[in-house]
Every structure is written in structure tokens, then in C-alpha cells.
Design a protein around this motif. Structure first.
Motif, PDB file in Angstrom:
ATOM      1  N   ASN B  12       0.822  -1.210   0.000  1.00  0.00           N
ATOM      2  CA  ASN B  12       0.000   0.000   0.000  1.00  0.00           C
ATOM      3  C   ASN B  12       0.859   1.265   0.000  1.00  0.00           C
ATOM      4  N   VAL B  13       1.956   1.219   0.774  1.00  0.00           N
ATOM      5  CA  VAL B  13       2.857   2.376   0.790  1.00  0.00           C
ATOM      6  C   VAL B  13       3.487   2.545  -0.600  1.00  0.00           C
ATOM      7  N   TRP B  16       1.091   4.243  -2.809  1.00  0.00           N
ATOM      8  CA  TRP B  16       1.012   5.670  -2.445  1.00  0.00           C
ATOM      9  C   TRP B  16       2.207   6.424  -3.035  1.00  0.00           C
ATOM     10  N   SER B  35       7.944   8.984   2.627  1.00  0.00           N
ATOM     11  CA  SER B  35       7.517   7.622   2.964  1.00  0.00           C
ATOM     12  C   SER B  35       8.048   7.234   4.352  1.00  0.00           C
ATOM     13  N   LEU B  38       5.645   8.756   6.655  1.00  0.00           N
ATOM     14  CA  LEU B  38       4.405   7.975   6.708  1.00  0.00           C
ATOM     15  C   LEU B  38       4.576   6.753   7.616  1.00  0.00           C
ATOM     16  N   PHE B  56      -2.470   2.987   8.643  1.00  0.00           N
ATOM     17  CA  PHE B  56      -2.075   3.461   7.308  1.00  0.00           C
ATOM     18  C   PHE B  56      -3.058   4.513   6.791  1.00  0.00           C
ATOM     19  N   ARG B  60      -2.034   8.369   6.205  1.00  0.00           N
ATOM     20  CA  ARG B  60      -2.090   8.876   4.831  1.00  0.00           C
ATOM     21  C   ARG B  60      -2.946  10.145   4.767  1.00  0.00           C
ATOM     22  N   LYS B  61      -4.050  10.105   5.516  1.00  0.00           N
ATOM     23  CA  LYS B  61      -4.949  11.261   5.540  1.00  0.00           C
ATOM     24  C   LYS B  61      -4.256  12.466   6.186  1.00  0.00           C
TER      25      LYS B  61
END
Lengths: 114, 226
Positions: B12-13, B16, B35, B38, B56, B60-61
Motif C-alpha cells: 500500500n505504501v 502511495w 515515505s 508515513l 495506514f 495517509r490522511k
């Protein structure tokens, strides 16, 4: 808990970041956390906005960056203050002291201002 | 019962990061730095009790939308982005130059062959035309054949700036060399040689400028989708 105005946060970001980095090298995430803690949550940099500021300071030569491996095993970019940055910090200190003195004088003369 | 596949954080990262890279406003170093941020945020949220997927999503938000981040980074990477926007133009000029040099070189090669074999230039015209026609037809056919079979037209990618610079440079050197061989010390020969020297300086300048842009963007690690 009321947050400070955007303009004030923007104007104070350079002396605050330089002061933090003059103590020790740090990285983006830690800088944000430290400032939030120091200001009791009154200054909270947007996660995606601190980095452009750091890169701007780096371009000006006030801070330097280097990559290192963090405890987690991940690559991490650290920032530290440069000699040029220390000089800039000294100037910033003088400027903020002047502003502080002016405001203190004004408010001492007119205590009913608030 | 609802069946859910296990959440893969790294994947998922990576997705992104790919979206950030697609914005074309950030360098690979910018993306690596974000990253790490994050991941740090995710770790802290997990310590607070959130599971990997929740952490996550929240982290991310908090970092902000891709558009917002890209807009902020655009301000800092302005110079670099300008260089990146110049790239297609430089490539276009160089490809056009390379093509005209190729045509020039083929013509000169025929002249050299003609001169060495003692054939008069006006007699060469038809032969040159026919040979070129056969050559170009077979070349186009082989390109079409490769294209139809979804094969790469050339063994290496020749449209990268480095390759275009290299090809133009080599073609120009060959073309100039060919002219110096043909040019006789007549007035026209001398004029052509002088003109070629002017062309060489111009191409060298263009190549030097292209090299600077190529090195600059490469050094900064700007994510460029070719």
C-alpha cells in the motif's frame, strides 16, 4: 486550545526550526512532534508542508541534510544547522528581540490594551 | 462470511509512493523522505492501538492529499521542473537534427564511394535514389513487422535524452568527417567546410546544453516517466 494564526506560524517557522536544529540534528517527523510538544499543540505544522520549508532552508545553505539508517532499519533524511544557519539564527534572535521589546513597551504603556 | 485478503502495508505504501511519483512534481528523494514520515506516523498510531490498515489510512490522511503535497513541493522544485519541461523540446530538436544528419551522411557516403570508384556525381543520382528507396522500404517494413509482433523496435531504448545526445553526436562527427573527405580546395569546398565548422560549434553548444539538463535532472533524481 486555540491555535496561532497562519501568518504568525509562517513568520516564526524559520527561527524555530533553526533553533531546534542548532541543538541537535533531527528529521522531519521528529521536528513536527517537537514543535507541537514545545508549543503545547498551538503550532502544528502540516505534515506535507514542513518538508518544502526544510528544503528551502537547505537551498539557502542554512541547514544541511544527510541520509542515515534509523533504528527501524529504514533510510532517514536528517537535517543539521550549518555555520551560515547559525549566523542567520543570531540575526533572527536580534530581530525577534527587537519586536518583543517594542511590543512589551507598548503594552506596558497601555496596560488596558487587552 | 466476508472474506478479506490480508492488508499488505508495504504494498500500500508502494502504491502511495507511485501516485506521488506520478504527480511529476517531486524528486525520488522527496518521496523517500515522505515515505519514512508515513511509516513513522503509522508506527506511532499502531502504538496507540490501531491495526496496520487503520494506522495506514489515518497516517495517509494526515499527510494530506497527493494534490496538496505536489502543489507544496512544486514551489521548491521549480527550477528542476522547468528543466524537466524543457526535456521534450530538447529531445525533439535533437531527434530532428539526428534524422537530417542521417540523410546527410548517407548522401555523403554515396559521394565518397562514387569519388573513390571514379564515377561522375551526375551519374550517381539514379543509383543513389534507387539504393535509398530499397534501403528505406526494407527498413520501414522491418519496423512495421516488429511493431506488429509487439517487439521492441530497437534493442535499447533510443528515445532517452542520453541516447539521443549520443546518437546526434556520433552522426554529426561522422557527417563532418565525410565532408572533410569530399571537400576539395575549391571555393565551394572551402565555403562548405567553413559552414560545417559553424554547424559543429552550434551542435556542440546544443549537445552541451542538453548534457547539462540531462545531468542536472538525473542528479536530482526527478521522477520522470518517459
Amino acid at each position: 486550545m486555540e491555535k496561532l494564526s497562519k501568518e504568525l506560524i509562517g513568520a516564526s517557522s524559520i527561527p524555530i526550526i533553526l533553533s531546534l536544529l542548532s541543538k541537535e540534528a533531527s528529521y522531519g517527523y521528529e521536528i513536527i512532534k517537537n514543535i507541537k510538544k514545545l508549543s503545547d499543540g498551538k503550532i502544528s505544522y502540516g505534515e506535507g508542508t514542513l518538508y518544502p520549508v526544510l528544503h528551502k532552508l537547505e537551498k539557502k545553505g542554512w541547514i544541511e541534510s544527510f541520509w542515515s539508517v534509523a533504528d527501524s532499519g529504514r533510510k532517514r533524511k536528517y537535517y543539521k544547522i550549518s555555520e551560515k544557519g547559525r549566523k542567520e539564527l543570531a540575526t533572527e534572535k536580534e530581530n525577534w528581540t527587537i519586536i518583543n521589546e517594542i511590543i512589551s513597551k507598548l503594552w506596558n504603556i497601555e496596560p488596558n490594551l487587552t | 462470511m466476508e472474506h478479506r485478503t490480508k492488508f499488505d502495508l508495504d504494498q500500500n505504501v508502494a502504491q502511495w509512493k507511485a501516485r506521488l511519483s506520478k504527480s511529476q512534481k517531486m524528486t525520488s528523494e522527496n518521496i523517500e523522505e515522505l515515505s519514512d514520515h508515513l511509516y513513522s506516523e503509522i508506527e506511532e498510531l499502531q502504538e496507540l492501538g490501531l491495526d496496520e490498515e487503520e494506522a495506514f489510512l489515518v497516517a495517509r490522511k494526515r499527510i494530506g492529499s497527493i494534490d496538496c503535497i505536489a502543489a507544496e513541493f512544486r514551489k521548491v522544485n521549480n527550477k528542476l521542473l522547468f528543466a524537466k519541461e524543457l526535456m521534450p523540446y530538447i529531445k525533439g530538436i535533437l531527434i530532428l537534427l539526428a534524422f537530417s544528419l542521417l540523410v546527410d551522411l548517407v548522401g555523403k557516403l554515396f559521394l565518397i564511394i562514387g569519388l573513390k570508384a571514379g564515377i561522375a556525381i551526375h551519374e550517381l543520382n539514379m543509383t543513389v535514389f534507387l539504393v535509398l528507396l530499397v534501403f528505406l522500404t526494407s527498413f520501414c517494413y522491418s519496423l512495421y513487422h516488429k511493431f506488429r509482433n509487439h517487439k521492441a523496435i530497437f534493442p535499447v531504448k533510443i528515445t532517452t535524452l542520453t541516447m539521443v545526445i549520443l546518437i546526434t553526436g556520433v552522426l554529426h562527427a561522422l557527417s563532418s568527417n565525410a565532408l572533410f573527405q569530399i571537400a576539395k580546395p575549391t571555393e565551394l569546398g572551402i565555403a562548405l567546410t567553413t559552414l560545417q565548422i559553424f554547424k559543429v560549434s552550434f551542435v556542440l553548444l546544443l549537445l552541451a546544453f542538453s548534457c547539462i539538463v540531462a545531468i542536472y535532472t538525473k542528479k536530482k533524481g526527478l521522477e520522470i516517466a518517459d
